[in-house]
Scaffold this motif. Structure first.
Motif, PDB file in Angstrom:
ATOM      1  N   THR A   1       0.832  -1.197   0.000  1.00  0.00           N
ATOM      2  CA  THR A   1       0.000   0.000   0.000  1.00  0.00           C
ATOM      3  C   THR A   1       0.869   1.250   0.000  1.00  0.00           C
ATOM      4  O   THR A   1       1.873   1.309   0.710  1.00  0.00           O
ATOM      5  CB  THR A   1      -0.927   0.020   1.237  1.00  0.00           C
ATOM      6  N   PHE A   2       0.457   2.241  -0.789  1.00  0.00           N
ATOM      7  CA  PHE A   2       1.109   3.555  -0.839  1.00  0.00           C
ATOM      8  C   PHE A   2       0.067   4.592  -0.462  1.00  0.00           C
ATOM      9  O   PHE A   2      -1.073   4.536  -0.923  1.00  0.00           O
ATOM     10  CB  PHE A   2       1.630   3.838  -2.247  1.00  0.00           C
ATOM     11  N   GLU A   3       0.472   5.563   0.370  1.00  0.00           N
ATOM     12  CA  GLU A   3      -0.457   6.606   0.779  1.00  0.00           C
ATOM     13  C   GLU A   3       0.299   7.924   0.958  1.00  0.00           C
ATOM     14  O   GLU A   3       1.340   7.972   1.596  1.00  0.00           O
ATOM     15  CB  GLU A   3      -1.103   6.192   2.097  1.00  0.00           C
ATOM     16  N   LEU A   4      -0.249   8.973   0.363  1.00  0.00           N
ATOM     17  CA  LEU A   4       0.325  10.314   0.476  1.00  0.00           C
ATOM     18  C   LEU A   4      -0.793  11.286   0.794  1.00  0.00           C
ATOM     19  O   LEU A   4      -1.799  11.344   0.075  1.00  0.00           O
ATOM     20  CB  LEU A   4       1.009  10.723  -0.833  1.00  0.00           C
ATOM     21  N   ASP A   5      -0.651  12.032   1.884  1.00  0.00           N
ATOM     22  CA  ASP A   5      -1.638  13.033   2.277  1.00  0.00           C
ATOM     23  C   ASP A   5      -1.204  14.377   1.708  1.00  0.00           C
ATOM     24  O   ASP A   5      -0.157  14.903   2.071  1.00  0.00           O
ATOM     25  CB  ASP A   5      -1.740  13.093   3.794  1.00  0.00           C
ATOM     26  N   HIS A   6      -2.009  14.943   0.820  1.00  0.00           N
ATOM     27  CA  HIS A   6      -1.672  16.218   0.180  1.00  0.00           C
ATOM     28  C   HIS A   6      -2.053  17.414   1.044  1.00  0.00           C
ATOM     29  O   HIS A   6      -1.633  18.537   0.754  1.00  0.00           O
ATOM     30  CB  HIS A   6      -2.395  16.340  -1.168  1.00  0.00           C
ATOM     31  N   GLY A   7      -2.861  17.201   2.058  1.00  0.00           N
ATOM     32  CA  GLY A   7      -3.285  18.308   2.905  1.00  0.00           C
ATOM     33  C   GLY A   7      -4.019  19.360   2.088  1.00  0.00           C
ATOM     34  O   GLY A   7      -4.913  19.051   1.308  1.00  0.00           O
ATOM     35  N   TYR A   8      -3.617  20.606   2.233  1.00  0.00           N
ATOM     36  CA  TYR A   8      -4.249  21.707   1.506  1.00  0.00           C
ATOM     37  C   TYR A   8      -3.539  22.041   0.200  1.00  0.00           C
ATOM     38  O   TYR A   8      -3.831  23.062  -0.415  1.00  0.00           O
ATOM     39  CB  TYR A   8      -4.337  22.947   2.397  1.00  0.00           C
TER      40      TYR A   8
ATOM     41  N   GLY B   1      -1.038  19.398  -5.604  1.00  0.00           N
ATOM     42  CA  GLY B   1      -0.767  17.996  -5.289  1.00  0.00           C
ATOM     43  C   GLY B   1      -1.987  17.118  -5.468  1.00  0.00           C
ATOM     44  O   GLY B   1      -1.892  15.988  -5.932  1.00  0.00           O
ATOM     45  N   ARG B   2      -3.155  17.635  -5.121  1.00  0.00           N
ATOM     46  CA  ARG B   2      -4.392  16.865  -5.289  1.00  0.00           C
ATOM     47  C   ARG B   2      -4.673  16.600  -6.767  1.00  0.00           C
ATOM     48  O   ARG B   2      -5.077  15.503  -7.140  1.00  0.00           O
ATOM     49  CB  ARG B   2      -5.572  17.597  -4.655  1.00  0.00           C
ATOM     50  N   TYR B   3      -4.466  17.600  -7.610  1.00  0.00           N
ATOM     51  CA  TYR B   3      -4.656  17.403  -9.052  1.00  0.00           C
ATOM     52  C   TYR B   3      -3.623  16.409  -9.592  1.00  0.00           C
ATOM     53  O   TYR B   3      -3.967  15.493 -10.345  1.00  0.00           O
ATOM     54  CB  TYR B   3      -4.536  18.732  -9.814  1.00  0.00           C
ATOM     55  N   ILE B   4      -2.375  16.590  -9.208  1.00  0.00           N
ATOM     56  CA  ILE B   4      -1.316  15.687  -9.678  1.00  0.00           C
ATOM     57  C   ILE B   4      -1.571  14.265  -9.175  1.00  0.00           C
ATOM     58  O   ILE B   4      -1.333  13.287  -9.881  1.00  0.00           O
ATOM     59  CB  ILE B   4       0.072  16.206  -9.244  1.00  0.00           C
ATOM     60  N   GLY B   5      -2.082  14.141  -7.946  1.00  0.00           N
ATOM     61  CA  GLY B   5      -2.380  12.834  -7.380  1.00  0.00           C
ATOM     62  C   GLY B   5      -3.345  12.028  -8.228  1.00  0.00           C
ATOM     63  O   GLY B   5      -3.240  10.807  -8.325  1.00  0.00           O
ATOM     64  N   LEU B   6      -4.294  12.708  -8.870  1.00  0.00           N
ATOM     65  CA  LEU B   6      -5.239  12.003  -9.745  1.00  0.00           C
ATOM     66  C   LEU B   6      -4.526  11.317 -10.904  1.00  0.00           C
ATOM     67  O   LEU B   6      -4.878  10.214 -11.308  1.00  0.00           O
ATOM     68  CB  LEU B   6      -6.266  12.985 -10.307  1.00  0.00           C
ATOM     69  N   VAL B   7      -3.531  11.984 -11.443  1.00  0.00           N
ATOM     70  CA  VAL B   7      -2.824  11.477 -12.622  1.00  0.00           C
ATOM     71  C   VAL B   7      -1.751  10.464 -12.236  1.00  0.00           C
ATOM     72  O   VAL B   7      -1.646   9.394 -12.822  1.00  0.00           O
ATOM     73  CB  VAL B   7      -2.176  12.654 -13.396  1.00  0.00           C
ATOM     74  N   ILE B   8      -0.974  10.792 -11.236  1.00  0.00           N
ATOM     75  CA  ILE B   8       0.211   9.992 -10.931  1.00  0.00           C
ATOM     76  C   ILE B   8      -0.112   8.674 -10.239  1.00  0.00           C
ATOM     77  O   ILE B   8       0.666   7.728 -10.307  1.00  0.00           O
ATOM     78  CB  ILE B   8       1.227  10.819 -10.120  1.00  0.00           C
ATOM     79  N   THR B   9      -1.261   8.570  -9.582  1.00  0.00           N
ATOM     80  CA  THR B   9      -1.609   7.341  -8.864  1.00  0.00           C
ATOM     81  C   THR B   9      -1.626   6.138  -9.794  1.00  0.00           C
ATOM     82  O   THR B   9      -1.089   5.081  -9.466  1.00  0.00           O
ATOM     83  CB  THR B   9      -2.960   7.504  -8.140  1.00  0.00           C
ATOM     84  N   GLY B  10      -2.219   6.274 -10.977  1.00  0.00           N
ATOM     85  CA  GLY B  10      -2.250   5.160 -11.929  1.00  0.00           C
ATOM     86  C   GLY B  10      -0.866   4.780 -12.420  1.00  0.00           C
ATOM     87  O   GLY B  10      -0.538   3.597 -12.537  1.00  0.00           O
ATOM     88  N   ILE B  11      -0.038   5.778 -12.672  1.00  0.00           N
ATOM     89  CA  ILE B  11       1.332   5.526 -13.140  1.00  0.00           C
ATOM     90  C   ILE B  11       2.131   4.821 -12.050  1.00  0.00           C
ATOM     91  O   ILE B  11       2.813   3.834 -12.305  1.00  0.00           O
ATOM     92  CB  ILE B  11       2.011   6.854 -13.549  1.00  0.00           C
ATOM     93  N   MET B  12       2.038   5.328 -10.822  1.00  0.00           N
ATOM     94  CA  MET B  12       2.781   4.722  -9.715  1.00  0.00           C
ATOM     95  C   MET B  12       2.290   3.312  -9.424  1.00  0.00           C
ATOM     96  O   MET B  12       3.086   2.428  -9.097  1.00  0.00           O
ATOM     97  CB  MET B  12       2.666   5.596  -8.469  1.00  0.00           C
ATOM     98  N   SER B  13       0.997   3.086  -9.534  1.00  0.00           N
ATOM     99  CA  SER B  13       0.439   1.757  -9.285  1.00  0.00           C
ATOM    100  C   SER B  13       1.039   0.732 -10.250  1.00  0.00           C
ATOM    101  O   SER B  13       1.408  -0.376  -9.840  1.00  0.00           O
ATOM    102  CB  SER B  13      -1.075   1.810  -9.411  1.00  0.00           C
TER     103      SER B  13
END
Length: 174
Positions: A132-139, A143-155
């Motif tokens: 499991t990988f987890e990153l809290d972007h906070g405010y 990072g929240r926008y990038i998280g949408l894209v990069i999660t699939g690549i990192m997975s």
């Protein structure tokens, strides 16, 4: 001119509102079953020097400077890297339960601190590994926008690395 500035202002406001509606955390889980005992798999996960055999920084940045500190394995074991492509960061084992769990903290510099953990479930001659990988972007809205894209690549990258772990663990004597 006033309409253009109003439209730009509304667009920025909309992006901010959407950003706050996006998930605060990026999280994914990859799972594989390895044809090796849990003790063998655990030994690969609990030693960051062994981890470099299947999930090394050098595969993405061959000129990266990689150093190890702390104990050889288990809680406190740390790997640090600094490279032009991989950037700089550290990974430290923060929790280790023999044959069932290894948890790490990764500080990748500007991206913030992320957590990864491995859960091992032994079977007859096999081990089911959940990573499991987890990153809290906070405010951090960007990072929240990038998280949408990069999660699939990192997975996909983590799935390939988990397969590499399987190849190494399966090649070792039981």
């Amino acid at each position: 001119m006033h309409r253009i500035l109003t439209a730009i202002g509304l667009l920025i406001a909309l992006l901010i509102v959407i950003g706050f509606a996006l998930p605060r955390q990026s999280r994914f889980v990859v799972i594989d079953t390895i044809d090796a005992p849990a003790a063998t798999v655990f030994a690969q996960l609990n030693d960051l020097r062994r981890t470099q055999l299947w999930a090394d920084v050098a595969s993405t940045d061959p000129n990266a400077d990689v150093t190890f500190s702390g104990p050889a394995r288990g809680v406190g074991a740390t790997v640090s890297w600094n490279g032009a492509i991989a950037g700089s960061g550290t990974q430290t084992i923060v929790e280790s339960r023999p044959y069932e769990y290894v948890g790490t903290l990764i500080n990748g510099g500007g991206q913030g601190e992320s957590r990864t953990w491995f859960e091992l479930v032994p079977g007859p001659g096999t081990t089911r590994v959940s990573w499991t990988f987890e990153l809290d972007h906070g405010y951090n809205l960007v990072g929240r926008y990038i998280g949408l894209v990069i999660t699939g690549i990192m997975s996909r990258d983590y799935s390939a690395k988990l397969a590499g772990l399987g190849e190494i663990a399966e090649s070792l004597p039981s």
